[in-house]
Design an enzyme around this catalytic site. Structure first.
Site, PDB file in Angstrom:
ATOM      1  N   HIS A 115      10.177   2.167  17.677  1.00 17.88           N
ATOM      2  CA  HIS A 115       9.368   0.983  17.419  1.00 17.88           C
ATOM      3  C   HIS A 115       9.343   0.082  18.641  1.00 17.88           C
ATOM      4  CE1 HIS A 115      12.692  -2.004  16.281  1.00 17.88           C
ATOM      5  NE2 HIS A 115      13.345  -0.869  16.135  1.00 17.88           N
ATOM      6  N   ASP A 157      15.660   4.902  18.785  1.00 16.66           N
ATOM      7  CA  ASP A 157      15.413   3.485  18.511  1.00 16.66           C
ATOM      8  C   ASP A 157      16.306   2.718  19.472  1.00 16.66           C
ATOM      9  OD1 ASP A 157      15.312   0.926  17.425  1.00 16.66           O
ATOM     10  OD2 ASP A 157      15.401   1.562  15.346  1.00 16.66           O
ATOM     11  N   HIS A 186      19.968  -8.375  16.134  1.00 15.97           N
ATOM     12  CA  HIS A 186      19.001  -9.221  15.408  1.00 15.97           C
ATOM     13  C   HIS A 186      19.213 -10.722  15.637  1.00 15.97           C
ATOM     14  CE1 HIS A 186      17.404  -6.037  12.315  1.00 15.97           C
ATOM     15  NE2 HIS A 186      17.438  -5.573  13.536  1.00 15.97           N
ATOM     16  N   GLU A 197       8.394  -2.194  12.668  1.00 15.79           N
ATOM     17  CA  GLU A 197       9.532  -1.461  12.110  1.00 15.79           C
ATOM     18  C   GLU A 197      10.512  -2.395  11.458  1.00 15.79           C
ATOM     19  OE1 GLU A 197      13.679   0.520  12.498  1.00 15.79           O
ATOM     20  OE2 GLU A 197      12.953  -1.446  13.077  1.00 15.79           O
ATOM     21  N   ASP A 231      17.571  -3.729  20.562  1.00 17.74           N
ATOM     22  CA  ASP A 231      16.797  -3.270  19.405  1.00 17.74           C
ATOM     23  C   ASP A 231      15.414  -3.875  19.447  1.00 17.74           C
ATOM     24  OD1 ASP A 231      15.861  -2.451  16.967  1.00 17.74           O
ATOM     25  OD2 ASP A 231      17.286  -3.607  15.782  1.00 17.74           O
ATOM     26  N   THR A 257       0.827  -1.227   0.000  1.00 17.19           N
ATOM     27  CA  THR A 257       0.000   0.000   0.000  1.00 17.19           C
ATOM     28  C   THR A 257       0.858   1.273   0.000  1.00 17.19           C
ATOM     29  OG1 THR A 257      -0.076   0.005   2.421  1.00 17.19           O
ATOM     30  CG2 THR A 257      -1.879  -1.130   1.276  1.00 17.19           C
TER      31      THR A 257
END
Lengths: 743, 743
Positions: A371, A448, A549, A419, A381, A262
């Site tokens: 986020h 962040d 991550h 995010e 994170d 979108t």
């Protein structure tokens, strides 16, 4: 009449007169003095800022972080939804909540690995015998890795598939890397490429690979890039902050941001969605990330010529090109298969929004956000940032509920969803509220990851935020020495010589599109900043903190290696909170338009020095750009003077508002929605993405690089076009800063 | 003590007390009462508006018009430049000038006929003998036509060339007209098409023709369309207002507006220019307009079947298709040749800008403009509008210089250049000052042709201007009866039933792109209006006043046939000036956001009624649009209530400013620069151009029409996309009207 009677009469008269004077002055209100006169001049309260800073509590931050990072909370999972409720509850709390809090949901396009069939890489013999399979997930070191909610490593948005082929090593997967291999006659068609993180975006590696016929991509983190070369278990977490051999960086493999189906519209029920085949910027071929423990097994067996020195990593062997494995190893004649079972799903993702209404200018917004979603436990994170945000809202919410404070302008807090999948929550919000935010937002503060490491402040932003960040950083002390401010400490680690101030100042970094500020900056043209504590680059060259991550980004990791005692978090709360209060409470916005001149002038000077003579040869003059930059300087100096002349605070409130509007809207003047027709969202003529090495206006730089390579006249015309765009943007900025009633 | 001594003492004390009270109250200023408190509430002064209206002088308007239309003043010619000086002098006059006046120049791409080789149409025999040539220019009737500065009729931007072929009659040159001819097996390839004005845009006729292989186009004005059928000299000017047989409508043959070589950027020295081959929307084949005297000779000789009834005009013969001439006439077997010698040139065109600085909100602009350039003498187009503007600036300038008045907001007057060539001056201005104007302009008032005819007011605009125009029109009297207001007269000629007001009100027209408001409305999203006096449609069906763009649009024509006594001009000055003063002086902007709901609701209702069932069959729901329109209504009603509650004027000035900003920026919320990628400048989701007959959101309507013809799923997806665009625009508008500190 005797003298005392006269004296008595005079005294009596004087008393009555005095009474009259007092009653007349104070007792009888003048109809021309409305209540709002005093309120209008409400300015920042330095005492309140000190009070705020004193109340920042490392224990509360630690507690926040513990709760936030207790469970994995990938976007839209239960862990994420639990945090939605938790944050909503805090922001709605009657003792320390905000004026208003709510969750807003968007139905966004996400990608997940199949829980039943874990992605992996296999080594297969000529007879299709599987002789090695990579780990499905990280080693369980601190028990958190065993949580069933830990998502197994995957490359979000990489397509499912099981391509098989000879393995090649392609360095960082840059276009130039694959071109180099092709130039060395390394056959690439039908191969599986193994590449290390860094150098090119995640998705870009696979997109580049596919252009050369590569069938599948394996991405790994080289110890050279993340661990300063350390790769043995005793050198890595839990024994140090370095990534354990089984650690895998998850990530979104997308080049664009926002919900991919979108673009430009909020992903609501009513919204038209692209067909998924229309999505650009995601891997066209199966792609999977692995840890260096597994990568070592694959790379160290590769056949073929040795790769160049710059391609070599720290796996402790020679990195060869391939294709395929060497004859002496156990993988002789084997193929490699990339098994990806990802699937895509449209799921509801929540932003949590909290508002403190402004008392004087409720229609001016200072935004602050981070986020909420992580890949795994996400202690750093993003929870380190959320822990900071919650400490700010706790203190301000308390003052608000106690009736001790209300900001001049409205403050909007955002806890963004999804995010990690490509800045989705913030982008959808920016799309939904485009007009309001565009016309009313003074600045957006992003925190962040709040603490990458505990060495120094790192602030990025557009130039007008420099002064307010400096002011705040000077008021925050480092724990190491009460006389050393965050500012003084910062200048030791990152500084530059300012042509404007003619002295050494801390280096304010520039913003790319790495976090939720991206839609606000690039699409809406809102003044943005990103604040964190970060590394001593003398001590590490890690791409990013090593647990990034992975399933090792946990509370334990933070408490032991990132910020023991949580004092860096505290400094970030104080600095970012100080900036927030100045932006929301100051009568005159603390934004410095003159600072933009340094960027514009540097861009012009670089253009003149680096490409000026080539442009002259093509009959393209940079003089109009020079003129525009000079016009900008003159206008911003004049405005600065006007502001200095106003500083007594007794000015007409609409004059103050007029100047504040000039300051607020300055950033907007750099937005040109027609400048980059091929780049989604990117509309900021100064900060759009740039591929060229020439550090000038990105459109001009990229067009120049293209034209100087192709030599096509059409491409030189694009240079001319982008020069016009730059001149127009800088001139518009100058015009907005000039006296209002003049054209 | 005697009673009189006590009385004296009490009286004395009272006098002293009273003196104290008075001195205390009035003599000692409270530090909390700054000077600006009173100034801030400066509101519109009804007395001043009456004073303004009383001073409007028909003699001054007449004098203005005489001077303005004395010489031809096509853009950039000496006549035009002389008027630049004249207007600059008036606006700089020390007794009745403005605060500031200047000329701003753009180097714009224009098209002219060759003075040495006049364009013409020839009839050539098989042996290439020329047996007829059309007139080079109009007949000299009132001596003005003989002025050497009269530009000979031409189609600006039509390419030079001399195509020759059989003549065909193609009605109005619509795509459907050529398709009809093709369907009737009329061979079109290599022909010359003669078409009448009307039905399709000037350039579009030739663009359509070229698609069918037509080699050249002749455009003429049919007496049926312009003269109510009258075509004889005794029936036409100077004996009536009708177009003489030799009259030719000149015009710009362009589909787009703005300087054609510099879309989106001001045509300055530094600006990159397209190659002229990149220009779209101009005739690809030679095209030339002629008068009906000449057209009659050509059309009445045409062979072939008789054209349909709707194609027949008033030339007094049967209109046949052709191709070629009938065997019985003098043109038997002849070809027709279109001889066009146009050339293009980049020339400096001036806008003249004049400013009155606002006292309280100098950073809010009310704009008022009209173009200055004409095709020939342009007494009506545009000088009737300029005569009105100069009368407004004379009266306001006088008051200003006398210190009797200064508006709350700034007023910017614009005398635009090169409008006739495609709204160039205003568009370049809008491009150059894009950011400032976008962020600060309250409204733009356009008065181009001020008097088409003397029957009734005709106002066009976006819905929020309705109320202020009504208010003004009620305060202006018609000369015919002191008790008949312009409003009452208007409602007799054009009215509608309002669902909002539940009564009959005058019909406010909608804005296309026919004059200089276009860039402000479609590109910047500024609230716009266009005001004029116009026809009694019971008395004439003329497309436009018959002297339009001919050499007969002279002062004499105006004074005799359009507005004898200049009272219609006077009513326009009063009405437009009244509107201008209300917009510039009112504390609260007199813009009505609720009025937009009527349009939005009508669009929704039409969509539901006309295409709703087809959409449902395609699984496309209009419910989100309905919801958005309802949300808009609710938000605008709430804002209306807030405004009504404020009306005592003692409110906090920043609250007033906040509401005014909401009112000002409402129109901007309908701008979407990504909505119409194929349409230059058009970004207004409500008012963009529309080809479809379905009177709803133009993007939705056009996409629907395309999809329902093609039946392609991609086209239905475009319908879905445009529905999202509409919902998003209406929702954004509602959000901007909602309480500010809320999301």
């Amino acid at each position: 009449m005797s003298w005392w009677k006269i004296l008595l009469g005079v005294l009596g008269g004087a008393v009555i007169l005095a009474a009259g004077l007092l009653i007349g002055h104070f007792g009888i209100s003048k109809t021309s003095t409305p209540n709002w006169v005093k309120e209008l001049s409400q300015d920042v309260d330095e005492g309140f800022i000190q009070e705020f800073m004193q109340e920042v509590d490392t224990k509360k931050i630690e507690e926040n972080l513990k709760i936030l990072s207790k469970h994995p909370h990938m976007a839209t999972t239960k862990g994420d939804e639990d945090l939605v409720k938790m944050i909503l509850a805090q922001w709605s709390n009657q003792d320390f909540g905000l004026d208003e809090a709510k969750d807003e949901r968007y139905n966004v396009y996400l990608s997940f690995p199949d829980k039943e069939r874990p992605n992996n890489i296999q080594v297969l013999t000529e007879n299709n015998l599987n002789i090695m399979t990579t780990r499905f997930t990280e080693e369980n070191i601190t028990s958190e890795q065993n949580d069933p909610e830990v998502v197994k490593p995957y490359a979000a948005y990489a397509p499912r598939g099981n391509p098989k082929g000879k393995l090649v090593y392609a360095n960082q997967g840059k276009l130039s890397d694959f071109q180099y291999l092709a130039d060395q006659s390394v056959p690439l068609n039908g191969t599986i490429a193994i590449v290390r993180y860094g150098g090119a975006g995640r998705a870009t590696k696979a997109i580049n690979a596919a252009k050369f016929g590569v069938a599948g991509v394996i991405v790994y983190t080289d110890p050279k890039d993340i661990n300063d070369g350390n790769s043995e278990p005793h050198q890595t977490y839990p024994n140090s902050w370095y990534m354990p051999p089984s650690g895998v960086e998850r990530g979104s493999y997308t080049e664009d941001f926002g919900d991919l189906l979108t673009p430009y519209y909020p992903a609501k029920d009513f919204t038209y969605r692209l067909n998924k085949t229309q999505i650009n910027g995601i891997p066209p071929i199966p792609t999977q990330p692995i840890g260096f423990e597994d990568a070592k097994k694959l790379i160290c067996e590769l056949a073929g010529p040795k790769a160049p020195e710059t391609w070599q990593g720290s796996l402790g062997c020679s990195y060869n090109f391939g294709p395929g494995f060497g004859p002496s190893g156990s993988f002789k004649d084997c193929d490699v298969q990339v098994n990806v079972f990802n699937y895509e799903e449209i799921k509801p993702s929540a932003n949590v929004m909290g508002i403190i209404r402004g008392s004087v200018e409720p229609d001016r917004y200072v935004m602050y956000g981070n986020h909420r979603d992580s890949w795994v436990h996400g202690a750093i994170d993003p929870s380190s940032g959320t822990a900071v945000m919650l400490e700010i809202t706790r203190i301000l919410g308390t003052k608000l509920k106690q009736g001790k404070w209300r900001p001049r302008r409205s403050i909007i807090f955002g806890s963004w969803g999804a995010e990690e999948f490509s800045l989705i929550g913030s982008t959808e919000f920016a799309e939904e509220y485009y007009s309001k935010l565009r016309d009313r937002t003074v600045a957006y503060i992003n925190v962040d990851i709040s603490v990458f490491a505990n060495a120094t402040l790192r602030a990025q932003g557009t130039p007008p935020v420099q002064d307010v960040i400096f002011t705040a950083a000077k008021q925050v002390q480092t724990p190491s020495s009460p006389s050393l401010s965050v500012y003084d400490n910062w200048i030791r680690y990152a500084n530059r010589s300012s042509s404007l101030y003619e002295k050494i100042i801390p280096q304010l970094g520039t913003l790319g599109a790495g976090s939720d500020y991206a839609p606000f900056l690039h699409y809406l043209g809102i003044t943005c900043m990103d604040i964190a504590y970060t590394y001593d680059r003398q001590k590490t060259s890690a791409r990013i903190y090593p647990a990034y991550h992975t399933a090792f980004d946990t509370f334990d990791y933070v408490a032991k290696f990132i910020d023991p005692g949580f004092t860096s978090h505290q400094m970030v709360v104080r600095t970012a909170g100080n900036v927030l209060l100045r932006l929301s409470d100051s009568l005159l916005l603390p934004l410095g338009p003159l600072n933009y001149w340094e960027t514009l002038n540097a861009y012009y000077t670089t253009a003149e020095n680096v490409i000026g003579s080539t442009l002259t040869a093509k009959n393209i003059s940079l003089v109009p750009l020079k003129t525009a930059v000079e016009k900008y300087k003159k206008a911003s100096e004049a405005l600065k003077k006007t502001i200095e002349d106003l500083k007594d605070g007794s000015e007409m409130p609409l004059k103050v508002r007029m100047i504040n509007d000039q300051l607020m809207l300055l950033e907007r003047t750099f937005i040109n929605h027609y400048a980059f027709p091929d780049k989604l969202y990117y509309s900021h003529v100064i900060w759009a993405s740039r591929s060229s090495n020439v550090a000038t206006f990105p459109g001009l730089a990229d067009a120049y690089t293209k034209a100087s390579e192709s030599k096509l006249e059409d491409d030189w015309n694009l240079v001319r076009h982008h020069l016009t765009i730059a001149v127009q943007a800088v001139t518009s900025a100058a015009l907005t800063l000039e006296t209002a009633a003049s054209i």
